[in-house]
Design a protein around this motif. Structure first.
Motif, PDB file in Angstrom:
ATOM      1  N   ALA A   5      25.130 -41.573 -63.735  1.00  0.00           N
ATOM      2  CA  ALA A   5      24.494 -41.180 -62.476  1.00  0.00           C
ATOM      3  C   ALA A   5      22.988 -41.406 -62.523  1.00  0.00           C
ATOM      4  CB  ALA A   5      24.807 -39.720 -62.160  1.00  0.00           C
ATOM      5  N   TYR A   6      22.365 -41.061 -63.649  1.00  0.00           N
ATOM      6  CA  TYR A   6      20.916 -41.211 -63.756  1.00  0.00           C
ATOM      7  C   TYR A   6      20.512 -42.687 -63.707  1.00  0.00           C
ATOM      8  CZ  TYR A   6      16.095 -40.462 -65.123  1.00  0.00           C
ATOM      9  OH  TYR A   6      14.724 -40.447 -65.125  1.00  0.00           O
ATOM     10  N   GLU A   7      21.269 -43.529 -64.367  1.00  0.00           N
ATOM     11  CA  GLU A   7      20.992 -44.968 -64.327  1.00  0.00           C
ATOM     12  C   GLU A   7      21.067 -45.494 -62.895  1.00  0.00           C
ATOM     13  OE1 GLU A   7      23.481 -48.864 -65.495  1.00  0.00           O
ATOM     14  OE2 GLU A   7      22.945 -47.618 -67.227  1.00  0.00           O
ATOM     15  N   ALA A   8      22.095 -45.083 -62.162  1.00  0.00           N
ATOM     16  CA  ALA A   8      22.229 -45.518 -60.772  1.00  0.00           C
ATOM     17  C   ALA A   8      21.043 -45.032 -59.941  1.00  0.00           C
ATOM     18  CB  ALA A   8      23.547 -45.010 -60.185  1.00  0.00           C
ATOM     19  N   PHE A   9      20.620 -43.807 -60.177  1.00  0.00           N
ATOM     20  CA  PHE A   9      19.469 -43.209 -59.479  1.00  0.00           C
ATOM     21  C   PHE A   9      18.204 -44.029 -59.737  1.00  0.00           C
ATOM     22  CE2 PHE A   9      16.220 -39.590 -60.012  1.00  0.00           C
ATOM     23  CZ  PHE A   9      15.903 -39.528 -58.660  1.00  0.00           C
ATOM     24  N   ILE A  10      17.948 -44.327 -61.004  1.00  0.00           N
ATOM     25  CA  ILE A  10      16.731 -45.047 -61.372  1.00  0.00           C
ATOM     26  C   ILE A  10      16.776 -46.495 -60.880  1.00  0.00           C
ATOM     27  CG2 ILE A  10      15.411 -45.937 -63.320  1.00  0.00           C
ATOM     28  CD1 ILE A  10      14.951 -42.958 -62.671  1.00  0.00           C
ATOM     29  N   LEU A  11      17.890 -47.168 -61.034  1.00  0.00           N
ATOM     30  CA  LEU A  11      17.967 -48.567 -60.626  1.00  0.00           C
ATOM     31  C   LEU A  11      17.911 -48.724 -59.115  1.00  0.00           C
ATOM     32  CD1 LEU A  11      20.540 -50.079 -63.154  1.00  0.00           C
ATOM     33  CD2 LEU A  11      18.042 -50.159 -63.215  1.00  0.00           C
ATOM     34  N   LEU A  12      18.407 -47.731 -58.381  1.00  0.00           N
ATOM     35  CA  LEU A  12      18.273 -47.767 -56.919  1.00  0.00           C
ATOM     36  C   LEU A  12      16.807 -47.858 -56.525  1.00  0.00           C
ATOM     37  CD1 LEU A  12      19.511 -47.311 -54.009  1.00  0.00           C
ATOM     38  CD2 LEU A  12      19.038 -44.878 -54.391  1.00  0.00           C
ATOM     39  N   TYR A  13      15.980 -47.035 -57.150  1.00  0.00           N
ATOM     40  CA  TYR A  13      14.572 -46.990 -56.768  1.00  0.00           C
ATOM     41  C   TYR A  13      13.740 -48.058 -57.477  1.00  0.00           C
ATOM     42  CZ  TYR A  13      15.689 -43.011 -53.977  1.00  0.00           C
ATOM     43  OH  TYR A  13      16.236 -42.209 -52.999  1.00  0.00           O
ATOM     44  N   ALA A  14      14.188 -48.541 -58.636  1.00  0.00           N
ATOM     45  CA  ALA A  14      13.518 -49.678 -59.257  1.00  0.00           C
ATOM     46  C   ALA A  14      13.698 -50.923 -58.392  1.00  0.00           C
ATOM     47  CB  ALA A  14      14.066 -49.918 -60.657  1.00  0.00           C
ATOM     48  N   THR A  15      14.888 -51.080 -57.850  1.00  0.00           N
ATOM     49  CA  THR A  15      15.143 -52.204 -56.946  1.00  0.00           C
ATOM     50  C   THR A  15      14.293 -52.099 -55.695  1.00  0.00           C
ATOM     51  OG1 THR A  15      17.414 -52.392 -57.778  1.00  0.00           O
ATOM     52  CG2 THR A  15      16.930 -53.425 -55.648  1.00  0.00           C
ATOM     53  N   LEU A  16      14.178 -50.882 -55.152  1.00  0.00           N
ATOM     54  CA  LEU A  16      13.323 -50.676 -53.980  1.00  0.00           C
ATOM     55  C   LEU A  16      11.866 -50.948 -54.315  1.00  0.00           C
ATOM     56  CD1 LEU A  16      12.942 -49.788 -51.041  1.00  0.00           C
ATOM     57  CD2 LEU A  16      12.783 -47.421 -51.877  1.00  0.00           C
ATOM     58  N   ALA A  17      11.427 -50.528 -55.495  1.00  0.00           N
ATOM     59  CA  ALA A  17      10.043 -50.782 -55.915  1.00  0.00           C
ATOM     60  C   ALA A  17       9.765 -52.281 -55.973  1.00  0.00           C
ATOM     61  CB  ALA A  17       9.784 -50.137 -57.273  1.00  0.00           C
ATOM     62  N   GLU A  18      10.745 -53.057 -56.434  1.00  0.00           N
ATOM     63  CA  GLU A  18      10.591 -54.510 -56.464  1.00  0.00           C
ATOM     64  C   GLU A  18      10.541 -55.085 -55.051  1.00  0.00           C
ATOM     65  OE1 GLU A  18      10.437 -58.476 -58.013  1.00  0.00           O
ATOM     66  OE2 GLU A  18      10.002 -56.508 -58.885  1.00  0.00           O
ATOM     67  N   GLU A  19      11.448 -54.642 -54.193  1.00  0.00           N
ATOM     68  CA  GLU A  19      11.517 -55.155 -52.826  1.00  0.00           C
ATOM     69  C   GLU A  19      10.230 -54.861 -52.053  1.00  0.00           C
ATOM     70  OE1 GLU A  19      14.949 -53.297 -51.201  1.00  0.00           O
ATOM     71  OE2 GLU A  19      16.377 -54.538 -52.320  1.00  0.00           O
ATOM     72  N   THR A  20       9.607 -53.725 -52.343  1.00  0.00           N
ATOM     73  CA  THR A  20       8.394 -53.328 -51.630  1.00  0.00           C
ATOM     74  C   THR A  20       7.127 -53.747 -52.362  1.00  0.00           C
ATOM     75  OG1 THR A  20       8.497 -51.146 -52.706  1.00  0.00           O
ATOM     76  CG2 THR A  20       9.514 -51.359 -50.512  1.00  0.00           C
ATOM     77  N   GLN A  21       7.286 -54.423 -53.508  1.00  0.00           N
ATOM     78  CA  GLN A  21       6.144 -54.868 -54.311  1.00  0.00           C
ATOM     79  C   GLN A  21       5.229 -53.702 -54.685  1.00  0.00           C
ATOM     80  OE1 GLN A  21       5.592 -58.423 -55.443  1.00  0.00           O
ATOM     81  NE2 GLN A  21       7.736 -57.857 -55.178  1.00  0.00           N
ATOM     82  N   SER A  22       5.858 -52.602 -55.065  1.00  0.00           N
ATOM     83  CA  SER A  22       5.100 -51.459 -55.561  1.00  0.00           C
ATOM     84  C   SER A  22       4.528 -51.781 -56.934  1.00  0.00           C
ATOM     85  CB  SER A  22       6.002 -50.225 -55.629  1.00  0.00           C
ATOM     86  OG  SER A  22       6.428 -49.859 -54.326  1.00  0.00           O
ATOM     87  N   ASP A  23       3.382 -51.205 -57.251  1.00  0.00           N
ATOM     88  CA  ASP A  23       2.630 -51.614 -58.434  1.00  0.00           C
ATOM     89  C   ASP A  23       3.137 -50.999 -59.732  1.00  0.00           C
ATOM     90  OD1 ASP A  23      -0.089 -53.096 -57.446  1.00  0.00           O
ATOM     91  OD2 ASP A  23       0.648 -51.672 -55.964  1.00  0.00           O
ATOM     92  N   ILE A  24       3.612 -49.761 -59.677  1.00  0.00           N
ATOM     93  CA  ILE A  24       4.051 -49.067 -60.879  1.00  0.00           C
ATOM     94  C   ILE A  24       5.392 -48.406 -60.581  1.00  0.00           C
ATOM     95  CG2 ILE A  24       3.475 -47.331 -62.626  1.00  0.00           C
ATOM     96  CD1 ILE A  24       0.556 -47.539 -61.754  1.00  0.00           C
TER      97      ILE A  24
END
Length: 337
Positions: free
Chosen positions: A128-147
């Motif tokens: 569950a934690y991996e899914a949680f983190i990868l969901l938002y890591a993918t969003l961070a990439e899509e939005t070109q977030s810096d960190i």
């Protein structure tokens, strides 16, 4: 510019502070509503160049393997759609982003003590934690977030499940190509095992500084010296800069004694102690080349409705500490210009 900062920070830790643009950030608290310009303007007014956007996952107990996230039952700003909207609004205003998913345990139990009781429960929670983190890591990439921050104050989880964290970092790197950190509590960062694989040594900087009711600048500064020396040593040994993923003080007496306290105690309001402690932190760290900056804890969307002279909580909003932060962040902006 991001790649230039990365090289300066991680390879040439001793580079001059003039070339190292500090993270002058706020921890932007999730809300039930969309972010509008009136919510962003106070962030701009305090001269912040970064905001931490914090989606939440929820669990009922420190031993529960169930983790709920991106649910319709959560506030808008705690879900994926809300995080994306907040990021877009910040980006429209030139504010950079750290995406920082966090866990909330029922009744505010400390996440550092989260621990599964069986191997099966660990596997369930990790999935569950991996899914949680990868969901938002993918969003961070899509939005070109810096960190992107892979976790916050999970001491037991990190210590007991090293293989999981090693694999998680690899998986995050596959979907996100910005800079990565982890937000270690002040008493865990020195033993966190995976700093060499991240871009920043993330520290939630609630270090105890003194026992005094209304500490002076001199007392607070003296209290920082052993902690500062250790932070510098770890930065040098790991060849990575320190980033205060959270920093701040409550506006109350004894603000330097146990700065991590989040209880609703009735300790007397002391606005000047909060401002003084914040200024000392800036004075001690912001000129150091091995220090990357940080995110003040915490900043609410409804600026005109929070903080103020009767509030003894963390937010600096509508208190003298807000002016301290604005002055510091303004100086950094002038240096960049």
């Amino acid at each position: 510019m991001k790649k230039i900062i990365f090289i300066c920070a991680t390879v040439l830790v001793s580079c001059s502070s003039a070339k190292f643009h500090k993270v002058n950030g706020v921890s932007f608290v999730s809300s039930g509503e969309e972010a509008s310009q009136q919510h962003i303007d106070p962030v701009l007014n305090v001269q912040a160049n970064y905001a931490a956007i914090m989606p939440f996952g929820f669990t009922s107990d420190i031993n529960s393997p169930d983790l709920v996230f991106d649910s319709d039952r959560q506030w808008f700003g705690e879900r994926r759609e809300g995080v994306e909207q907040y990021i877009q609004k910040m980006h429209q205003n030139g504010v950079r982003i750290m995406v920082k998913p966090q866990i909330w345990i029922s009744r505010g139990a400390f996440t550092g003590n989260l621990k599964m009781l069986t191997e099966a429960d660990w596997k369930q929670f990790e999935e569950a934690y991996e899914a949680f983190i990868l969901l938002y890591a993918t969003l961070a990439e899509e939005t070109q977030s810096d960190i992107f921050c892979i976790g916050t104050e999970l001491k037991v989880f990190v210590n007991e499940r090293p293989e999981f964290w090693s694999e998680l970092i690899t998986k995050v790197r596959h979907v996100y190509h910005g800079e990565i950190t982890y937000a270690a509590n002040w008493d865990e960062y020195a033993k966190t095992p995976f700093w060499s694989r991240l871009d920043y040594i993330g520290v939630n900087a609630y270090f105890p500084l003194c026992e005094e009711e209304n500490p002076s600048v001199e007392t607070l500064s003296k209290g920082w010296q052993p902690w500062k020396a250790k932070l510098k040593e770890v930065s040098k040994n790991k060849k990575s800069p320190i980033l205060f993923t959270e920093f701040g003080y409550r506006s109350m007496d004894f603000t330097g004694k146990k700065p991590w306290l989040v209880d609703r105690n009735q300790t007397d309001v002391n606005l000047e102690a909060q401002a003084r402690a914040t200024q000392v932190l800036f004075d001690e760290f912001w000129s150091e080349s091995w220090f990357a900056g940080g995110f003040v804890w915490k900043w609410f969307m409804q600026h005109n409705e929070v903080g103020g002279h009767e509030d003894n909580r963390f937010t600096p909003q509508n208190k003298p500490a807000e002016s301290v932060i604005r002055k510091q962040y303004s100086q950094e902006r002038k240096t960049r210009l």
